[in-house]
Motif scaffolding. Structure first.
Motif, short mmCIF file in Angstrom:
data_model
loop_
_atom_site.label_atom_id
_atom_site.label_comp_id
_atom_site.label_asym_id
_atom_site.label_seq_id
_atom_site.Cartn_x
_atom_site.Cartn_y
_atom_site.Cartn_z
N ASP A 12 0.80 -1.23 0.00
CA ASP A 12 0.00 0.00 0.00
C ASP A 12 0.84 1.28 0.00
N GLU A 13 2.14 1.17 0.28
CA GLU A 13 2.99 2.36 0.20
C GLU A 13 3.40 2.53 -1.26
N ASP A 55 3.46 -7.23 1.26
CA ASP A 55 3.66 -6.43 2.47
C ASP A 55 2.76 -6.99 3.57
N LYS A 104 11.93 -3.84 6.07
CA LYS A 104 12.10 -2.48 5.55
C LYS A 104 13.01 -1.68 6.48
#
Ligand code: CA
Length: 228
Positions: A12-13, A55, A104
């Motif tokens: 979603d990023e 993710d 991340k």
């Protein structure tokens, strides 16, 4: 372009999603993007990707649920993205069925390298001799041709990488396999930074095949016990 590999990126990023997609496209992959859990599951069902970059924190439902739903459809390699190391530890503990993890912030170049390594592993797994014999260790039976595993006659449903791991251990029962070696031989990468990935898959195998099957050799790695 039938030979091109298709990768689904569920993230979603947008900046991360776009830069991962751009890198993978530059390396010759067809890439689809999804930005939430339900969309990820729907696109996976439609496009049948060769690999999913997933993710963990997603709107809709999270990466765990996406992983479950995609794997229920058909086995597909999954590279899971996490926000923190402790999140990776948690997932490893849950043995969610991802094939590899990256925390991340990660290097896009390394992500691409791991995508290639996972796909190479799948290709190798497809090159089994058609007459290769089943491995039988006690009540454990590993059939490399049909890629099926049974314990005491009961079939276990394993992900592709779980199958490769148990087949590797069963080929040399009782031998101690260092985690770094397993990482290199099964996942195809040389650094030892991902040994938690190995632990995750051992946990999954214990859950599916019985806790007594794989012995932990503390500080070293794992060995297959000979089941009674
Ligand atoms: Ca996210």
């Amino acid at each position: 372009m039938g030979n091109r590999r298709r990768v689904l990126v569920v993230e979603d990023e947008l900046t991360i999603a776009e830069s991962v997609a751009a890198r993978l496209r530059a390396e010759g992959f067809d890439v689809d993007l999804a930005h939430d859990g339900p969309q990820g599951v729907a696109i996976a069902a439609r496009t049948k990707p060769d690999l999913v970059v997933l993710d963990i924190m997603l709107p809709g439902f999270d990466g765990l649920e996406v992983c479950r739903r995609i794997q229920a459809e058909r086995p597909v390699p999954i590279l899971m993205l996490t926000a923190r190391d402790d999140e990776t530890d948690l997932l490893v503990g849950l043995a969610v069925g991802a094939d590899d993890y990256m925390t991340k912030p990660f290097s896009i170049r390394e992500l691409a390298a791991r995508v290639h390594a996972l796909l190479r592993r799948i290709d190798r797994a497809g090159q089994v001799e058609p007459e290769a014999a089943a491995i039988v260790v006690g009540d454990l039976e590993v059939d490399p041709v049909e890629r099926r595993v049974r314990r005491a006659g009961v079939e276990a449903h394993l992900t592709p990488i779980e199958f490769d791991l148990i087949a590797h251990l069963a080929a040399r029962p009782r031998a101690v396999h260092p985690r770094e070696r397993l990482l290199a031989e099964i996942w195809g990468w040389g650094d030892a930074a991902g040994t938690r990935t190995v632990d995750s898959h051992v946990k999954a195998l214990r859950r599916k095949l019985g806790a007594d099957l794989i012995r932990t050799v503390h500080g070293v790695g794992y060995a297959l016990e000979v089941p009674k």
